[in-house]
Design a protein around this motif. Structure first.
Motif, PDB file in Angstrom:
ATOM      1  N   LEU A 124       0.825  -1.200   0.000  1.00  0.00           N
ATOM      2  CA  LEU A 124       0.000   0.000   0.000  1.00  0.00           C
ATOM      3  C   LEU A 124       0.864   1.257   0.000  1.00  0.00           C
ATOM      4  O   LEU A 124       2.027   1.232   0.412  1.00  0.00           O
ATOM      5  N   TRP A 126      -0.175   3.835   1.780  1.00  0.00           N
ATOM      6  CA  TRP A 126      -0.443   4.432   3.086  1.00  0.00           C
ATOM      7  C   TRP A 126       0.177   3.557   4.154  1.00  0.00           C
ATOM      8  O   TRP A 126      -0.216   2.398   4.332  1.00  0.00           O
ATOM      9  N   LYS A 343     -17.391  -0.544   1.918  1.00  0.00           N
ATOM     10  CA  LYS A 343     -15.955  -0.656   2.190  1.00  0.00           C
ATOM     11  C   LYS A 343     -15.323  -1.546   1.128  1.00  0.00           C
ATOM     12  O   LYS A 343     -15.756  -2.681   0.916  1.00  0.00           O
ATOM     13  N   ASP A 344     -14.320  -0.997   0.459  1.00  0.00           N
ATOM     14  CA  ASP A 344     -13.600  -1.754  -0.580  1.00  0.00           C
ATOM     15  C   ASP A 344     -14.546  -2.387  -1.593  1.00  0.00           C
ATOM     16  O   ASP A 344     -14.355  -3.526  -2.041  1.00  0.00           O
ATOM     17  N   GLU A 365      -9.423  -1.558   8.336  1.00  0.00           N
ATOM     18  CA  GLU A 365      -8.662  -0.641   7.489  1.00  0.00           C
ATOM     19  C   GLU A 365      -9.085  -0.827   6.034  1.00  0.00           C
ATOM     20  O   GLU A 365      -9.275  -1.949   5.564  1.00  0.00           O
ATOM     21  N   GLY A 366      -9.253   0.280   5.301  1.00  0.00           N
ATOM     22  CA  GLY A 366      -9.639   0.163   3.895  1.00  0.00           C
ATOM     23  C   GLY A 366     -10.252   1.433   3.353  1.00  0.00           C
ATOM     24  O   GLY A 366     -10.223   2.493   4.000  1.00  0.00           O
ATOM     25  N   PHE A 367     -10.812   1.330   2.152  1.00  0.00           N
ATOM     26  CA  PHE A 367     -11.453   2.454   1.475  1.00  0.00           C
ATOM     27  C   PHE A 367     -12.953   2.441   1.772  1.00  0.00           C
ATOM     28  O   PHE A 367     -13.635   1.441   1.517  1.00  0.00           O
ATOM     29  N   LYS A 380     -13.884   8.116  -2.380  1.00  0.00           N
ATOM     30  CA  LYS A 380     -13.423   7.097  -1.441  1.00  0.00           C
ATOM     31  C   LYS A 380     -12.392   7.704  -0.483  1.00  0.00           C
ATOM     32  O   LYS A 380     -11.552   8.494  -0.899  1.00  0.00           O
ATOM     33  N   SER A 381     -12.458   7.324   0.769  1.00  0.00           N
ATOM     34  CA  SER A 381     -11.480   7.758   1.765  1.00  0.00           C
ATOM     35  C   SER A 381     -10.823   6.547   2.401  1.00  0.00           C
ATOM     36  O   SER A 381     -11.510   5.580   2.764  1.00  0.00           O
ATOM     37  N   TRP A 382      -9.508   6.621   2.534  1.00  0.00           N
ATOM     38  CA  TRP A 382      -8.764   5.552   3.179  1.00  0.00           C
ATOM     39  C   TRP A 382      -8.769   5.781   4.690  1.00  0.00           C
ATOM     40  O   TRP A 382      -8.427   6.860   5.159  1.00  0.00           O
ATOM     41  N   SER A 384      -7.142   4.509   8.107  1.00  0.00           N
ATOM     42  CA  SER A 384      -6.005   3.758   8.628  1.00  0.00           C
ATOM     43  C   SER A 384      -6.248   3.410  10.084  1.00  0.00           C
ATOM     44  O   SER A 384      -6.816   4.200  10.842  1.00  0.00           O
TER      45      SER A 384
END
Length: 436
Positions: A124, A126, A343-344, A365-367, A380-382, A384
């Protein structure tokens, strides 16, 4: 006509055809250095005709079945070829001092391509301090014979600095086993080969951003979310508990530009604070705090959107915490929409004003994004997630240091305490003897 006479006629026709064919030799086309070359190379086309009794030929060259002659030389050179030079080439010849013509040669195909270095990141972009990451540089369709160089992009976006340890990229991979804050930045690669000699341009860029467990400076976003509406005010400020001076806000965009906040449209930098009076979609990018010496800390992905947005936290979420996500739309009252949350790419909750994760774990954790049937879909927001051990590691290390300091101080003072006790004891005994 009798059969014998017919047979003689057929033999005569066959002999005439054979003689005619022998009189018209077939040329051979060769292409050097190869039939598949790189853009910018020099290519030579050669037409060879072998025929007894003919010492000199005039040549004609054709491309892609055209009847137009583009060259009359036996060898024709194409300098600094491009993709437009690719195609099928044929030639034929005529006797210089005679009337004979050759046949047309078989077509030979020239292919021209521009090998391009392509950079990707695994796993990744991030990262949290300590995570492993690998930059992968590839030249598609030309997989062997390449060596690689690795670069970081400067703020001017026109200059690449060669990494001092770029020799690690000889195999096409540049691996960082434990990411640190200093690894935040924009990376590119380039490939070279010796045979044939070729050097690609810089690849596409990839941004790595590393979030610190306890970064020395924090990027404070107001309003405190990663997605923002257009035509709204936005403030980003670098806050350092020890010293807030010397920090500037900088950003990286999807199209590969690295910029100061003050150079952005409607953006201004005052001290360590970047302010947008009225946001526009081009303000989308990754922002971070950078010191005068080039240290980069606390990158945040900011998205400016005109429609539906997702309200999500700016900072990484700690394992065990609550996480609440809302779907917002500026032109409704209240702003919260009943929407689907994903999510994702997978639906996690449908037709609700917010979605809650009561106990966050690393698997969350993910988009994330939300979508409304008529208002549209948010970017989309990541999100963490950092471990509890990461959050408290600094506290534990500081506690250990404090305990060690106290112990060392006590141990250092012990000889003096022991001597003092002995002196007091001796004085008491002397006083006792005097009293007797």
């Amino acid at each position: 006509m009798e059969l014998s006479q017919l047979h003689l006629v057929l033999l005569l026709i066959s002999s005439i055809h054979s003689a005619h064919t022998e009189e018209r030799p077939k040329p051979t086309v060769t292409i050097k250095p190869a039939q598949h070359v790189f853009r910018g190379e020099t290519v030579t086309l050669r037409c060879d005709i072998y025929s007894e009794g003919v010492t000199s030929w005039s040549y004609s060259w054709y491309k892609d079945g055209s009847f137009s002659v583009f060259s009359y030389q036996q060898e024709h050179t194409l300098r600094s070829v491009t993709e437009s030079d690719a195609g099928k080439y044929t030639c034929r010849g005529s006797e210089t001092e005679g009337s004979r013509w050759s046949q047309k040669s078989d077509a030979v195909t020239l292919r021209v391509s521009a090998p391009r270095a392509v950079l990707s990141v695994s796993p990744l972009n991030w990262l949290t301090e300590g995570d492993p990451v690998t930059l992968i540089c590839e030249v598609h369709s030309f997989s062997t014979g390449w060596t690689f160089s690795w670069f970081t992009l400067t703020v001017s976006a026109d200059h690449y600095d060669l990494l001092s340890d770029s020799s690690r990229g000889a195999g096409g991979n540049y691996t960082v086993s434990s990411a640190a804050l200093k690894h935040t930045g924009v990376y590119a690669c380039r490939a070279e080969r010796e045979k044939p000699v070729y050097k690609t341009q810089q690849s596409n860029t990839q941004l790595l951003w590393v979030s610190g467990v306890c970064p020395p400076v924090s990027l404070i976003v107001s309003p405190s979310r990663t997605q923002h509406f257009t035509s709204a005010s936005l403030s980003l400020s670098c806050e350092d508990q020890s010293n807030s001076t010397g920090w500037r806000v900088r950003r990286y965009t999807d199209d590969g530009r690295l910029e100061d906040c003050s150079s952005l449209r409607r953006g201004s930098q005052t001290g360590s604070t970047c302010t947008f009076s009225s946001t526009i979609t081009s303000h989308t990018g990754v922002y971070w705090c950078e010191s005068e010496s080039g240290e980069k800390h606390h990158p945040v992905n900011i998205t400016v959107h005109s429609g539906v947005i997702l309200e999500s936290p700016v900072h990484p979420v700690t394992e065990g915490d609550h996480l609440i996500l809302c779907c917002l739309y500026r032109h409704t009252t209240p702003a919260n929409l009943r929407a689907d949350f994903c999510k994702d790419g997978s639906l996690i909750q449908n037709q609700t004003t917010e979605t809650t994760i009561t106990t966050v774990s690393k698997s969350h954790e993910g988009f994330y994004y939300c979508k409304h049937p008529t208002r549209g879909e948010s970017p989309k927001s990541w999100i963490s997630v950092r471990g509890v051990s990461d959050e408290h590691s600094l506290f534990h290390s500081e506690s250990q240091i404090s305990v060690l300091s106290i112990l060392s101080s006590v141990l250092a003072a012990c000889p003096y305490l022991l001597v003092t006790v002995m002196l007091i004891f001796r004085c008491c005994r002397m006083r006792g003897k005097t009293a007797e």
